[in-house]
Design a protein around this motif. Structure first.
Motif, PDB file in Angstrom:
ATOM      1  N   ALA A  78      -7.363   4.710   8.239  1.00 17.14           N
ATOM      2  CA  ALA A  78      -8.487   4.712   7.309  1.00 17.14           C
ATOM      3  C   ALA A  78      -8.076   5.219   5.926  1.00 17.14           C
ATOM      4  N   PHE A  79      -7.220   6.214   5.899  1.00 20.06           N
ATOM      5  CA  PHE A  79      -6.928   6.861   4.625  1.00 20.06           C
ATOM      6  C   PHE A  79      -5.606   6.472   3.998  1.00 20.06           C
ATOM      7  N   GLY A  80      -4.643   6.060   4.807  1.00 22.39           N
ATOM      8  CA  GLY A  80      -3.297   5.856   4.291  1.00 22.39           C
ATOM      9  C   GLY A  80      -3.145   4.594   3.463  1.00 22.39           C
ATOM     10  N   THR A  81      -1.992   4.444   2.867  1.00 17.83           N
ATOM     11  CA  THR A  81      -1.643   3.206   2.187  1.00 17.83           C
ATOM     12  C   THR A  81      -0.788   2.409   3.161  1.00 17.83           C
ATOM     13  N   ALA A  82      -0.706   1.128   2.914  1.00 18.94           N
ATOM     14  CA  ALA A  82       0.075   0.288   3.811  1.00 18.94           C
ATOM     15  C   ALA A  82       1.472   0.872   3.997  1.00 18.94           C
ATOM     16  N   ALA A  83       2.072   1.307   2.907  1.00 16.43           N
ATOM     17  CA  ALA A  83       3.439   1.822   2.980  1.00 16.43           C
ATOM     18  C   ALA A  83       3.503   3.101   3.806  1.00 16.43           C
ATOM     19  N   SER A  84       2.582   4.018   3.565  1.00 16.26           N
ATOM     20  CA  SER A  84       2.657   5.296   4.271  1.00 16.26           C
ATOM     21  C   SER A  84       2.390   5.114   5.761  1.00 16.26           C
ATOM     22  N   ILE A  85       1.435   4.265   6.085  1.00 16.34           N
ATOM     23  CA  ILE A  85       1.137   4.028   7.491  1.00 16.34           C
ATOM     24  C   ILE A  85       2.329   3.380   8.184  1.00 16.34           C
ATOM     25  N   ALA A  86       2.879   2.371   7.512  1.00 16.12           N
ATOM     26  CA  ALA A  86       4.026   1.675   8.080  1.00 16.12           C
ATOM     27  C   ALA A  86       5.146   2.667   8.360  1.00 16.12           C
ATOM     28  N   ALA A  87       5.378   3.555   7.410  1.00 19.15           N
ATOM     29  CA  ALA A  87       6.445   4.535   7.589  1.00 19.15           C
ATOM     30  C   ALA A  87       6.152   5.433   8.792  1.00 19.15           C
TER      31      ALA A  87
END
Lengths: 281, 281
Positions: A42-51
């Motif tokens: 819900a809160f993350g960015t695509a990049a941060s979640i992917a990481a």
DNA sequence: GGGAATATGAAATAATAATTCCAATCCATA
DNA sequence: TATGGATTGGAATTATTATTTCATATTCCC
């Protein structure tokens, strides 16, 4: 597209679990991560979640697309909506439940209404409780010889629970009950070395107010739990708490009052225990 | 910078309310909007929020900066953190609070503990309540001549609230109290045309169990609220509810039991009102 | 084991959103 | 009512983030 896009979290969850077996490895990995850490999605960015999930951002987007969304952003909406829902003010829910119950929507609606009223009240007191008042009240009660507990009618259950808890904690106390009509005599025994916990909400039980007045005139300090600064109890009290209980079907919740009452009781117990060695010796 | 940046929502809220008077018009406008629609701040973009609040995006950023944040993004973090917190399992919070209270972290921690225990219990019962049982219990109680209410010690406050509410609803009821030691006589009056609400949790008050046994042998149907299928109350009951109350500092919450008790009471009132014309005529 | 289909990684690109800047406006005060 | 300072609006700029693309790897059949 051979399917409808899941628009709410539960459907989405079901869809994911349903296909779990058939998903490619990395996609399955992000799927598992999504169900385990919905808040991050819900809160993350695509990049941060992917990481965090140990995949590439592009995989995350493929995952979303595979579920029928047109990209990560629209998938994320579902996760955000879930938080909104979960969080949507209890007041609104309460409103809806009241309407539902009025419309005769069965007994479950009534039950839900009481649960919502209790939750609202707890949220509310949690936000508004004045910590300094709590400390003052506990200090005041901890040095009392006897704690008198005063409450009638709707507030009486709270008083009886306080009396029970004080008894358990071996703290001398006296519940001012009306059964035998001996209240006046009971009240007359109280001295300034004692203290009172008084509870009353609008419409204030006249007996409670009257007894509180008398007892405060004897110089006995009062800790009051009531519902507004205009409450007659507030003026007699050394320390007072404002507690706003939500009501449902004409009955107010007692949950916030109960929580506060228990905190006072156990707080007094704690304080006595830590100060006990000095005084009791 | 002449101030600390609010790192949690409550501090932020307090800060905003504190300065409300001194803020420029547009900033005040966004401040009010933020407190009224915290969810929108958490999820929206600067542009969308600004539009909803009727200001320019730049104003939103000035608002954030005025509070000591270095931009909208870091202000938004606080609003997001709030949702995360609110949403994080109450159980985890309860765990943390217990530890904190044990470590002697002041009385606020004790209070928070009771609030969390109550919330947990409410969540729990909301999930697990069996709707069919609720209907059965209400049906059973609604056709009773007199509703007897039976509970001692810790559960007594619930019983007294039930009795109060039944009285308000003009439903004939009898609280089985122990004051004068006349319980046996009271119990003897009950007939199969009556019904009982009995409440008891482990360790079950022997008197409650004993009286429940006797009364069930007289053929009076019992609705029980208790904590497990092994409870002796469960075996005497026609309908029984399992309610798991979380505890804190040695005292279990009553909030879930209270909510259920009120739902039963008001449910019976409803049922009588809708069936009343037939019977009372 | 060979080859096509599918899946994955990494970087380039496009989109979107936050922030800054500056001119215009408002407001208090002399 | 003029003047300085604060506030505001709106567009330009910069930063961030999602998405696409394409080369490479893997898997699954035949």
């Amino acid at each position: 597209m051979d399917e409808l896009v899941p628009r709410d979290f539960e459907t989405l969850r079901a869809t994911i679990l349903d296909r779990r077996e058939t998903l490619p490895k990395r996609i399955a990995q992000i799927a598992a991560y999504a169900l385990d850490n919905p808040d991050d999605i819900a809160f993350g960015t695509a990049a941060s979640i992917a990481a965090s999930a140990g995949v590439q951002p592009s995989t995350l987007i493929r995952f979303a697309q595979q579920l029928g969304f047109d990209g990560f952003t629209s998938l994320q909406q579902v996760f955000r909506e879930r938080l909104r829902e979960r969080n949507s003010s209890y007041d609104e829910r309460l409103q809806a439940l009241r309407a539902k119950a009025d419309a005769g929507a069965g007994h479950r609606a009534i039950f839900d209404g009481f649960v919502a009223a209790a939750s609202t009240s707890l949220n509310d007191i949690s936000r508004t409780l004045d910590e300094a008042h709590l400390e003052d009240a506990i200090a005041l009660l901890a040095k009392a010889d006897t704690i008198y507990v005063l409450a009638k009618r709707r507030s009486y259950p709270v008083a009886s629970y306080i009396a029970y808890a004080l008894g358990k904690l071996k703290i001398r106390n006296q519940l001012i009950e009306s059964a035998a009509g001996l209240n006046a005599e009971m009240v007359a025994f109280a001295t300034p070395a004692d203290a009172v916990i008084a509870i009353s909400f609008s419409p204030y039980a006249p007996a409670t107010i009257e007894e509180a007045r008398i007892i405060s005139e004897q110089g006995v300090p009062i800790v009051a739990i009531t519902d507004s600064s205009f409450s007659p109890l507030a003026q007699f009290a050394k320390v007072w708490f404002e507690v706003a209980e939500a009501d449902f079907a004409g009955f107010r919740s007692l949950s916030a009052t109960m929580a506060l009452a228990m905190a006072l009781t156990v707080g007094v117990g704690e304080k006595r225990r830590s100060a006990g060695k000095k005084r009791k010796a």
